[in-house]
Scaffold this active site. Structure first.
Site, PDB file in Angstrom:
ATOM      1  N   SER A  49       0.817  -1.218   0.000  1.00  0.00           N
ATOM      2  CA  SER A  49       0.000   0.000   0.000  1.00  0.00           C
ATOM      3  C   SER A  49       0.848   1.264   0.000  1.00  0.00           C
ATOM      4  O   SER A  49       1.991   1.271   0.454  1.00  0.00           O
ATOM      5  CB  SER A  49      -0.898   0.034   1.237  1.00  0.00           C
ATOM      6  OG  SER A  49      -1.777  -1.048   1.257  1.00  0.00           O
TER       7      SER A  49
HETATM    8  N1  SAH Z   1      -0.160  -5.620   4.022  1.00  0.00           N
HETATM    9  C1  SAH Z   1       0.606  -5.842   2.813  1.00  0.00           C
HETATM   10  C2  SAH Z   1      -0.177  -5.473   1.570  1.00  0.00           C
HETATM   11  C3  SAH Z   1      -0.853  -6.637   1.088  1.00  0.00           C
HETATM   12  S1  SAH Z   1      -1.769  -6.579  -0.402  1.00  0.00           S
HETATM   13  C4  SAH Z   1       1.945  -5.172   2.836  1.00  0.00           C
HETATM   14  O1  SAH Z   1       2.237  -4.425   3.780  1.00  0.00           O
HETATM   15  O2  SAH Z   1       2.718  -5.389   1.909  1.00  0.00           O
HETATM   16  C5  SAH Z   1      -3.017  -7.732   0.097  1.00  0.00           C
HETATM   17  C6  SAH Z   1      -2.558  -9.147   0.371  1.00  0.00           C
HETATM   18  O3  SAH Z   1      -3.690  -9.878   0.783  1.00  0.00           O
HETATM   19  C7  SAH Z   1      -1.976  -9.858  -0.829  1.00  0.00           C
HETATM   20  O4  SAH Z   1      -0.686 -10.311  -0.529  1.00  0.00           O
HETATM   21  C8  SAH Z   1      -2.946 -11.033  -1.041  1.00  0.00           C
HETATM   22  O5  SAH Z   1      -2.303 -12.218  -1.475  1.00  0.00           O
HETATM   23  C9  SAH Z   1      -3.513 -11.202   0.348  1.00  0.00           C
HETATM   24  N2  SAH Z   1      -4.807 -11.911   0.410  1.00  0.00           N
HETATM   25  C10 SAH Z   1      -5.837 -11.880  -0.460  1.00  0.00           C
HETATM   26  N3  SAH Z   1      -6.849 -12.651  -0.025  1.00  0.00           N
HETATM   27  C11 SAH Z   1      -6.450 -13.193   1.164  1.00  0.00           C
HETATM   28  C12 SAH Z   1      -7.050 -14.077   2.110  1.00  0.00           C
HETATM   29  N4  SAH Z   1      -8.272 -14.598   1.929  1.00  0.00           N
HETATM   30  N5  SAH Z   1      -6.326 -14.400   3.218  1.00  0.00           N
HETATM   31  C13 SAH Z   1      -5.090 -13.912   3.424  1.00  0.00           C
HETATM   32  N6  SAH Z   1      -4.478 -13.071   2.559  1.00  0.00           N
HETATM   33  C14 SAH Z   1      -5.140 -12.705   1.450  1.00  0.00           C
END
Ligand code: SAH
Length: 248
Positions: free
Chosen positions: A96
């Site tokens: 993000s």
């Molecule tokens: N917090 C992260 C940003 C992540 S983007 C950072 O600081 O880099 C969102 C993430 O959610 C992605 O990596 C995606 O794979 C994950 N995601 C999507 N659906 C999910 C689920 N059902 N359970 C766990 N993770 C999930």
């Protein structure tokens, strides 16, 4: 104001930004080739992207100043790590925009003793920011390669209070519940019931909710067993996925 809303909306996806900045990233020489330059970039990020937009929690400011965001992005994108936009981290996912990380952290109103659940470990950056502020961070990532990479990096950086699990965060992490705070960094179409149940009394949850192009960042507070909801701003996050590749 229009500019503000435009910036705020680029929570996690920011496809337009990615297309604009990626080609440049591949060719431009790094503007920050050593740790000192990165520190100066972090200071500018905190002042102009975060402080200037009203983030004033000292613990959040300290964490954003301390965590080395450039280590959490793919090496070719490091010189862009402190820009005012999200960046790709592989597997179609994104880290993000710094402001959104700071805003979500601030609205959780964390205390040092808090235990926090994160859904969507991604690069591990948000988990590191949380780990600077509270006692334990439990983070779930659906995509194995991302979760493993983040866990390795967080261990290398010495974060002993972050626990990463590969799995579907829609179900939460019942073994470690209840949580004082829950942060969700991917967007489901509705608020998962399991996450509401795993929130402690007095607990806070921040979560983007809605479909593509129509998401709102929402804060939920559990008081006397009841959930109170406050809408914060419109955002754009990657969808929360099921193991079968469909979105929630
Ligand atoms: N917090 C992260 C940003 C992540 S983007 C950072 O600081 O880099 C969102 C993430 O959610 C992605 O990596 C995606 O794979 C994950 N995601 C999507 N659906 C999910 C689920 N059902 N359970 C766990 N993770 C999930």
């Amino acid at each position: 104001m229009n500019r503000m809303i435009f910036l705020l909306k680029t929570g996690c996806l920011g496809i337009a930004f990615i297309f604009i900045f990626l080609p440049a990233a591949a060719t431009a020489p790094s503007v920050a080739d050593n740790a000192m330059d990165y520190k100066a970039e972090r200071t500018r990020m905190v002042r102009f992207q975060i402080g200037a937009r009203g983030i004033d929690s000292p613990s959040v400011i300290n964490a954003m100043q301390k965590v080395e965001r450039h280590l959490f992005v793919p090496p070719p994108l490091r010189s862009r790590a402190y820009g005012d936009y999200p960046l790709p981290i592989g597997e179609g996912q994104t880290i993000s925009q710094p402001y959104i990380v700071a805003l979500m952290t601030q609205v959780l109103n964390l205390s040092p003793s808090d235990r926090v659940l994160e859904v969507g470990t991604g690069s591990g950056y948000q988990a590191a920011v949380l780990a600077e502020i509270c006692s334990q961070v439990f983070s779930i990532e659906l995509i194995e390669i991302l979760g493993q990479r983040a866990e390795r990096l967080l261990t290398e950086l010495g974060y002993r209070n972050v626990h990463v699990k590969i799995g579907d965060g829609y179900q939460g992490w019942p073994e470690h519940a209840p949580f004082d705070a829950i942060i969700v960094t991917c967007a489901p179409s509705h608020i998962p019931a399991a996450l509401q149940e795993q929130l402690a009394e007095g607990g806070r949850m921040v979560i983007p909710v809605g479909g593509p192009g129509d998401q709102e960042l929402v804060l939920l507070i559990k008081e006397k067993g009841e959930i109170r909801r406050k809408d914060i701003i419109p955002v754009r996050f990657v969808p929360m996925m099921r193991g079968n590749g469909k979105s929630y």
